[in-house]
Design an enzyme around this catalytic site. Structure first.
Site, short mmCIF file in Angstrom:
data_model
loop_
_atom_site.label_atom_id
_atom_site.label_comp_id
_atom_site.label_asym_id
_atom_site.label_seq_id
_atom_site.Cartn_x
_atom_site.Cartn_y
_atom_site.Cartn_z
N HIS A 194 64.75 -1.77 -41.01
CA HIS A 194 63.67 -2.62 -41.53
C HIS A 194 62.34 -1.88 -41.44
O HIS A 194 61.41 -2.31 -40.74
CB HIS A 194 63.60 -3.91 -40.70
CG HIS A 194 63.49 -5.15 -41.53
ND1 HIS A 194 64.53 -5.66 -42.27
CD2 HIS A 194 62.44 -5.98 -41.77
CE1 HIS A 194 64.15 -6.74 -42.90
NE2 HIS A 194 62.88 -6.94 -42.63
N ASP A 198 57.48 -5.81 -45.58
CA ASP A 198 58.01 -6.59 -46.70
C ASP A 198 58.70 -5.64 -47.67
O ASP A 198 58.42 -4.43 -47.68
CB ASP A 198 56.87 -7.32 -47.40
CG ASP A 198 57.36 -8.38 -48.38
OD1 ASP A 198 58.55 -8.75 -48.32
OD2 ASP A 198 56.56 -8.83 -49.22
N GLY A 199 59.60 -6.17 -48.49
CA GLY A 199 60.27 -5.37 -49.50
C GLY A 199 61.49 -4.61 -49.01
O GLY A 199 62.05 -3.78 -49.74
N ASN A 200 61.93 -4.86 -47.77
CA ASN A 200 63.07 -4.14 -47.22
C ASN A 200 64.37 -4.44 -47.95
O ASN A 200 65.15 -3.54 -48.25
CB ASN A 200 63.22 -4.47 -45.73
CG ASN A 200 62.07 -3.96 -44.90
OD1 ASN A 200 61.94 -2.78 -44.64
ND2 ASN A 200 61.20 -4.87 -44.48
N ARG A 202 64.90 -5.59 -51.06
CA ARG A 202 64.91 -5.03 -52.41
C ARG A 202 65.10 -3.52 -52.38
O ARG A 202 65.87 -2.95 -53.18
CB ARG A 202 63.60 -5.40 -53.13
CG ARG A 202 63.55 -6.82 -53.65
CD ARG A 202 62.13 -7.25 -54.02
NE ARG A 202 61.35 -7.56 -52.84
CZ ARG A 202 60.04 -7.77 -52.84
NH1 ARG A 202 59.36 -7.64 -53.98
NH2 ARG A 202 59.40 -8.07 -51.74
N THR A 203 64.43 -2.86 -51.45
CA THR A 203 64.55 -1.41 -51.37
C THR A 203 65.95 -1.01 -50.90
O THR A 203 66.52 -0.02 -51.39
CB THR A 203 63.49 -0.83 -50.41
OG1 THR A 203 62.19 -1.30 -50.81
CG2 THR A 203 63.50 0.69 -50.45
N ALA A 204 66.53 -1.77 -49.99
CA ALA A 204 67.89 -1.49 -49.53
C ALA A 204 68.88 -1.58 -50.68
O ALA A 204 69.78 -0.74 -50.83
CB ALA A 204 68.28 -2.46 -48.43
N ARG A 205 68.71 -2.60 -51.53
CA ARG A 205 69.63 -2.76 -52.66
C ARG A 205 69.45 -1.66 -53.69
O ARG A 205 70.42 -1.18 -54.29
CB ARG A 205 69.45 -4.15 -53.26
CG ARG A 205 69.92 -5.27 -52.33
CD ARG A 205 69.86 -6.63 -52.96
NE ARG A 205 68.51 -7.19 -53.08
CZ ARG A 205 67.87 -7.84 -52.13
NH1 ARG A 205 68.45 -8.02 -50.94
NH2 ARG A 205 66.65 -8.34 -52.32
#
Length: 373
Positions: A194, A198-200, A202-205
């Site tokens: 993490h 924020d945005g973790n 979406r970035t992971a996907r």
């Protein structure tokens, strides 16, 4: 509480169901590669998949725009009053998908800067030029949006840089691990670290999709794993919530992630099977796949192909309307495409220039070259 050892060392087992899922993935991968998908259909299916990815990945994070509204925001520049943040999110994710496609075709190793740039695009409201986002500099506690209960306490900010360095090193490691398993583990570990406020998710996907594309599982860009997650969010979050404690330092880092990997592989297999059924249906008319020629085009050029479906020639104004550009920007883009061999000037002497496709790209639309003057 600093980490005591470095190196990403995932713990999991390959179950019979997981092995079966991997076999289904391979079967669908080959079947889709063998389908005679026409270039026009391929472009349409790819764009649909990109819009699906954008819609479902942002929906998982609470975005309220419908699938149709997402398409309108991306394709038509539509504005929905009171939904400005939602609009920025879908524009950001779509821009990150453009970047992902370029990274997927880059033979160089994945870098931390590349991942930070993906995150910056996700958070950038559709901007195409961003600065890589630095990792968080403080603690970030994840709470249930309904109850307010603590769901997960990620590692301290001081540990994030080394954990991300270890993860990127592991991504680039040359090993015998099947690519789908590697993608699953990368998704899990990024969510675990993490690294941002924020945005973790979406970035992971996005990172997951990047690993799959680079590993030969791009499937012509026709699938959207995000849809599988979004269809049952409870199952998605439960699969990611492993370990004896919600605290990273009390077991999460050493948790057996077999349940998550099994969930991911089943979702990937189901997504591939869905794409195969759809592509098989829609390619019933046949046609020769010229995806190699399509790959020579960038994202904007592929989208511009749609302008030539009903007309042999277009103007800079047509390009401006398609992308929501200023006339000057569109004119400069057309001139650049002429230099790159994508377009040919149809009537340079006229005040309003018109352009047609170069001969080799006319073939993508099943036509011979020619100009409708």
């Amino acid at each position: 509480m600093p980490i005591e050892q470095h190196g990403f060392q995932p713990v999991f087992s390959i179950t019979p169901a997981m092995a079966g899922g991997l076999m289904r993935i391979e079967a669908m991968k080959q079947a889709i590669e063998d389908l005679p998908i026409t270039p026009r259909l391929l472009a349409n299916l790819r764009e649909t998949a990109r819009l699906f990815s954008t819609h479902y990945s942002t929906m998982i994070e609470g975005n309220l725009l419908t699938q149709e509204q997402v398409a309108q925001v991306i394709g038509e520049g539509q504005h929905f009053p009171g939904r400005e943040r939602d609009q920025d999110e879908v524009r950001g994710y779509y821009a990150a998908l453009d970047e992902l496609e370029q990274l997927a075709n880059n033979p160089k190793e994945v870098t931390e800067t590349a991942v930070q740039n993906l995150h910056a695009l996700v958070m950038g409201s559709g901007k195409t030029r961003v600065r890589p986002t630095p990792y968080r500099d403080g603690q970030n506690v994840i709470r249930d949006s309904v109850t307010g209960n603590m769901v997960y306490v990620p590692p301290e900010a001081s540990d994030v840089p080394v954990l991300m360095k270890d993860l990127i090193s592991w991504i680039n490691l040359k090993d015998e691990l099947p690519v789908p398993l590697k993608a699953a583990l990368v998704h899990y570990q990024f969510a675990t670290v993490h690294p941002y406020y924020d945005g973790n998710g979406r970035t992971a996907r996005l990172l997951t999709t990047l690993i799959l594309h680079r590993g030969g599982y791009g499937l012509k860009g026709l699938y959207a794993l995000e849809e599988y997650y979004a269809r049952d969010l409870k199952a998605y979050y439960e699969a990611l919530s492993l370990g004896p404690s919600h605290n990273y330092y009390l077991g999460r880092a050493q948790a057996d992630v077999t349940a998550w990997v099994a969930y991911f592989i089943e979702g990937m297999a189901a997504s591939f099977e869905k794409v195969h059924a759809q592509a098989k249906r829609e390619s019933a008319a046949g046609g020769r796949d010229q995806s190699r020629l399509l790959r020579n085009l960038d994202v904007k050029q592929r989208k511009a192909l749609t302008l030539f479906e009903d007309s042999r020639a277009i103007t800079a104004r047509d390009v401006a309307v398609l992308f929501g550009f200023q006339q000057r920007t569109a004119s400069a883009l057309c001139q650049r495409w002429v230099l790159e061999g994508f377009l040919v000037t149809a009537d340079a002497a006229k005040k309003t220039r018109r352009y047609h496709l170069a001969e080799e790209y006319e073939k993508l639309l099943g036509r011979t070259s020619g100009v409708d003057l």
